[in-house]
Design a protein around this motif. Structure first.
Motif, mmCIF file in Angstrom:
data_model
loop_
_atom_site.group_PDB
_atom_site.id
_atom_site.type_symbol
_atom_site.label_atom_id
_atom_site.label_comp_id
_atom_site.label_asym_id
_atom_site.label_seq_id
_atom_site.Cartn_x
_atom_site.Cartn_y
_atom_site.Cartn_z
ATOM 1 N N ALA A 122 0.865 -1.179 0.000
ATOM 2 C CA ALA A 122 0.000 0.000 0.000
ATOM 3 C C ALA A 122 0.901 1.227 0.000
ATOM 4 N N GLY A 123 0.512 2.229 -0.772
ATOM 5 C CA GLY A 123 1.220 3.497 -0.723
ATOM 6 C C GLY A 123 2.208 3.751 -1.828
ATOM 7 N N ARG A 124 2.028 3.124 -2.997
ATOM 8 C CA ARG A 124 2.936 3.420 -4.105
ATOM 9 C C ARG A 124 2.646 4.790 -4.724
ATOM 10 N N GLY A 125 1.381 5.153 -4.814
ATOM 11 C CA GLY A 125 0.993 6.361 -5.536
ATOM 12 C C GLY A 125 1.053 7.669 -4.770
ATOM 13 N N VAL A 178 6.275 3.404 1.920
ATOM 14 C CA VAL A 178 5.495 2.393 1.219
ATOM 15 C C VAL A 178 5.484 1.158 2.128
ATOM 16 N N VAL A 179 4.308 0.567 2.282
ATOM 17 C CA VAL A 179 4.093 -0.502 3.266
ATOM 18 C C VAL A 179 3.772 -1.804 2.543
ATOM 19 N N THR A 182 9.341 -0.500 -3.182
ATOM 20 C CA THR A 182 8.205 -1.398 -2.955
ATOM 21 C C THR A 182 8.675 -2.845 -2.890
ATOM 22 N N MET A 183 9.537 -3.237 -3.817
ATOM 23 C CA MET A 183 10.071 -4.607 -3.814
ATOM 24 C C MET A 183 10.858 -4.886 -2.534
ATOM 25 N N ILE A 231 12.680 5.450 -0.712
ATOM 26 C CA ILE A 231 11.908 5.683 -1.941
ATOM 27 C C ILE A 231 12.636 6.690 -2.832
ATOM 28 N N ASP A 232 13.099 7.786 -2.240
ATOM 29 C CA ASP A 232 13.783 8.818 -3.014
ATOM 30 C C ASP A 232 15.126 8.332 -3.556
ATOM 31 N N ARG A 233 15.772 7.439 -2.819
ATOM 32 C CA ARG A 233 17.096 6.948 -3.250
ATOM 33 C C ARG A 233 16.982 5.843 -4.294
ATOM 34 N N LEU A 234 16.022 4.935 -4.096
ATOM 35 C CA LEU A 234 15.945 3.738 -4.941
ATOM 36 C C LEU A 234 14.959 3.868 -6.097
ATOM 37 N N ASN A 235 13.960 4.686 -5.960
ATOM 38 C CA ASN A 235 12.739 4.869 -6.756
ATOM 39 C C ASN A 235 11.629 4.007 -6.148
ATOM 40 N N ILE A 236 10.388 4.342 -6.463
ATOM 41 C CA ILE A 236 9.250 3.729 -5.772
ATOM 42 C C ILE A 236 9.126 2.237 -6.085
ATOM 43 N N LEU A 237 9.437 1.828 -7.311
ATOM 44 C CA LEU A 237 9.332 0.406 -7.649
ATOM 45 C C LEU A 237 10.303 -0.419 -6.818
ATOM 46 N N HIS A 238 11.566 -0.017 -6.793
ATOM 47 C CA HIS A 238 12.554 -0.794 -6.045
ATOM 48 C C HIS A 238 12.306 -0.730 -4.536
#
Length: 200
Positions: free
Chosen positions: A14-17, A23-24, A83-84, A74-81
């Protein structure tokens, strides 16, 4: 003698957008002896139903965990990475190791040392993923309610961090908080504008 089914773990996030907050991700191994009625994609359930089901999941699941990736990650890796990463942390924190991991979406986190497969719209198809989506959503919503207490002028309790018109207006009026994701477009634009005018 019948062979026991391998334990399946469902994973969702939850919380990608949203523009703010961690992000959880949650991982859940349901107990076949304690089926939970009403499991579904958390986005299709009312807040009251999600809260009720979250209590039931935590009480009856064989194992469950909730994990995060921070705003900084999130800011360092990007949201996709990020989240993974949160998904992998959730699975690795389980006290029971499942026979298979079912991930909502179309990607399996790298470094997951267990058999795993991604299922598109899995939160509507697999009860364990539905349960994980409910735990991830209720956990993040609770965080946003706490954030709303610290920053009442932003309206986090209402929009939950999504880029609604009200949220964007509050950002323009009050500026960027430490909870905002600086790599996300609307926040990055505001910071660039502030820097341009010497306000940063």
């Amino acid at each position: 003698m019948s062979t026991a089914q391998p334990m399946v773990c469902g994973v969702d996030e939850a919380g990608r957008g949203p523009l703010c907050g961690a992000v959880v991700a949650a991982a859940v191994i349901l107990d076949p002896a304690h089926p939970i009625a009403g499991l579904a994609d958390s986005k299709k359930l009312s807040a009251a139903t999600r809260d009720r089901l979250a209590v039931e999941i935590k009480a009856h699941a064989l194992a469950w965990t909730v994990a995060e990736a921070s705003v900084e990650e999130i800011d360092r890796l990007n949201i996709l990475h990020a989240t993974m990463l949160a998904m992998r942390r959730a699975v690795e924190a389980l006290k029971i190791k499942p026979g298979e991991v079912l991930i909502d979406g179309n990607r399996v986190p790298t470094g997951l040392l267990l058999p795993a497969r991604a299922i598109v719209k899995g939160d509507a198809l697999e009860p364990a993923i539905s349960a994980a989506s409910i735990l991830a959503k209720t956990h993040r919503d609770a965080q946003l309610l706490e954030m709303d207490k610290r920053y009442p002028e932003y309206g986090f309790a209402g929009h939950k961090g999504y880029p609604t018109a009200a949220h964007l207006r509050a950002l323009a009026l009050h500026g960027v908080t430490p909870e905002h994701r600086r790599s996300f477009g609307p926040v990055a634009s505001l910071l660039a504008q502030a820097s341009l005018f010497g306000d940063d």
